[in-house]
Design a protein around this motif. Structure first.
Motif, PDB file in Angstrom:
ATOM      1  N   UNK A  87       0.821  -1.210   0.000  1.00 29.15           N
ATOM      2  CA  UNK A  87       0.000   0.000   0.000  1.00 29.15           C
ATOM      3  C   UNK A  87       0.856   1.262   0.000  1.00 29.15           C
ATOM      4  N   UNK A  88       2.141   1.102   0.262  1.00 32.06           N
ATOM      5  CA  UNK A  88       3.058   2.239   0.252  1.00 32.06           C
ATOM      6  C   UNK A  88       3.917   2.235  -1.007  1.00 32.06           C
ATOM      7  N   UNK A  89       4.133   1.034  -1.573  1.00 29.68           N
ATOM      8  CA  UNK A  89       4.948   0.883  -2.789  1.00 29.68           C
ATOM      9  C   UNK A  89       4.425   1.781  -3.898  1.00 29.68           C
ATOM     10  N   UNK A  90       5.329   2.456  -4.606  1.00 34.31           N
ATOM     11  CA  UNK A  90       4.946   3.350  -5.700  1.00 34.31           C
ATOM     12  C   UNK A  90       5.290   2.763  -7.063  1.00 34.31           C
ATOM     13  N   UNK A  91       5.816   1.536  -7.080  1.00 37.22           N
ATOM     14  CA  UNK A  91       6.091   0.888  -8.359  1.00 37.22           C
ATOM     15  C   UNK A  91       7.251   1.482  -9.124  1.00 37.22           C
ATOM     16  N   UNK A  92       8.301   1.886  -8.408  1.00 34.27           N
ATOM     17  CA  UNK A  92       9.421   2.557  -9.083  1.00 34.27           C
ATOM     18  C   UNK A  92      10.394   1.587  -9.750  1.00 34.27           C
ATOM     19  N   UNK A  93      10.340   0.311  -9.427  1.00 35.00           N
ATOM     20  CA  UNK A  93      11.186  -0.769  -9.965  1.00 35.00           C
ATOM     21  C   UNK A  93      12.627  -0.739  -9.475  1.00 35.00           C
ATOM     22  N   UNK A  94      12.985   0.202  -8.595  1.00 33.81           N
ATOM     23  CA  UNK A  94      14.376   0.282  -8.134  1.00 33.81           C
ATOM     24  C   UNK A  94      14.770  -0.954  -7.335  1.00 33.81           C
ATOM     25  N   UNK A  95      13.838  -1.504  -6.558  1.00 31.00           N
ATOM     26  CA  UNK A  95      14.156  -2.707  -5.793  1.00 31.00           C
ATOM     27  C   UNK A  95      14.369  -3.896  -6.714  1.00 31.00           C
ATOM     28  N   UNK A  96      13.594  -3.980  -7.779  1.00 24.94           N
ATOM     29  CA  UNK A  96      13.742  -5.073  -8.737  1.00 24.94           C
ATOM     30  C   UNK A  96      15.116  -5.035  -9.396  1.00 24.94           C
ATOM     31  N   UNK A  97      15.561  -3.830  -9.717  1.00 28.72           N
ATOM     32  CA  UNK A  97      16.869  -3.694 -10.353  1.00 28.72           C
ATOM     33  C   UNK A  97      18.002  -4.032  -9.394  1.00 28.72           C
ATOM     34  N   UNK A  98      17.762  -3.852  -8.097  1.00 28.55           N
ATOM     35  CA  UNK A  98      18.813  -4.115  -7.107  1.00 28.55           C
ATOM     36  C   UNK A  98      18.887  -5.573  -6.701  1.00 28.55           C
ATOM     37  N   UNK A  99      17.800  -6.317  -6.844  1.00 24.86           N
ATOM     38  CA  UNK A  99      17.773  -7.712  -6.372  1.00 24.86           C
ATOM     39  C   UNK A  99      18.722  -8.575  -7.200  1.00 24.86           C
ATOM     40  N   UNK A 100      19.695  -9.236  -6.573  1.00 23.86           N
ATOM     41  CA  UNK A 100      20.688  -9.993  -7.339  1.00 23.86           C
ATOM     42  C   UNK A 100      20.221 -11.367  -7.785  1.00 23.86           C
TER      43      UNK A 100
END
Length: 285
Positions: A87-100
């Motif tokens: 509910x707080x996530x804004x969908x920026x995809x930065x976490x997806x790019x960081x996940x190894x």
């Protein structure tokens, strides 16, 4: 020690690492750390996820004494798993790019979901999150180090990391080929530079890239099924929240600073060919 001996030793060291790819050792992944230990560049006590047991394993292999974990690299702790407050996530995809290890699924401006069974607890998704919506709760009780992890999990994490690195390399190659094609197209419109068109045409012919892309199809099938299941769970949860009048609260109320981070991330994705050129950042300033 010869280069071959160092590489062989690095292979054996890598086999003893937990493969969380967390970078806490000071290196970008487990393999570079293994190579650094093999060459004597790094100490064998720089891996917090492996903990005391991991140090003992490496000490036995290297014929060295068991020493304490270097505090500069962190502390041994129970294994955490990333959880996203959707509910707080804004969908920026930065976490997806960081996940190894590709343990996060989602899409720009949509809620993201962590596939818990794939998460290594590396923490790398936390710093880039601009709205601080990722928590890292412990999931192993008092167990730490190899008591909180298994060889099967380590092997699976290494495989996912290696597949991700291969995929990113293919995407970079494809992006470079597309850029060469665009340059060739521009050159073809200039009759004074016919050689540029020829060079661009040669660059777009990349059978090796196509072969590499097909090679991982079977290996990725299982991962796609897991991701699809996670997306289906996320979709159902989104529908349930919508039925209750709830949902992601921040997608339409993003600060200028946060939006700038999102726009920069989306621009990088377009440069790498990971997003369609028609996908323009929708700034809300």
């Amino acid at each position: 020690m010869t280069v071959t001996d160092i590489n062989t030793l690095a292979d054996r060291i890598e086999d003893l690492l937990p493969q969380t790819q967390c970078t806490k050792c000071g290196y970008p992944a487990c393999r570079p750390y293994a190579e650094a230990v093999a060459s004597g560049e790094a100490g064998y006590n720089q891996c917090p996820p492996g903990g005391a047991q991991g140090i003992a394993r490496l000490a036995a292999l290297l014929g060295k004494p068991i020493i304490a974990l270097n505090p500069a690299n962190g502390v041994e702790r129970p294994r955490p798993v990333a959880i996203i407050d959707e509910q707080v996530c804004i969908g920026c995809t930065l976490c997806m790019q960081a996940c190894p290890v590709d343990a996060i699924v989602g899409a720009p401006k949509q809620m993201h979901t962590v596939i818990a069974e794939l998460c290594t607890g590396c923490d790398l998704c936390v710093p880039p999150c601009p709205v601080d919506c990722i928590a890292m709760p412990s999931v192993t009780g008092e167990a730490t180090g190899w008591d909180a992890w298994s060889q099967r999990q380590a092997d699976a994490a290494r495989e996912r990391h290696d597949r991700r690195e291969a995929r990113l390399a293919r995407e970079r190659e494809a992006a470079e080929a597309r850029a060469a094609a665009r340059r060739a197209s521009n050159g073809a419109s200039d009759p004074s530079q016919p050689h540029r068109a020829a060079a661009g045409a040669a660059a777009t012919a990349s059978p090796a890239a196509s072969a590499n892309a097909n090679a991982d199809a079977d290996a990725d099938a299982k991962k796609r099924a897991i991701i699809q299941a996670a997306l289906e769970r996320a979709r159902k949860k989104k529908e349930e929240l919508a039925a209750k009048g709830q949902g992601p609260l921040n997608t339409d109320h993003v600060s200028a600073d946060v939006q700038a981070q999102i726009d920069a991330a989306e621009a990088r994705r377009r440069r790498l060919g990971l997003a369609a050129d028609t996908d323009k950042p929708s700034s809300k300033r």
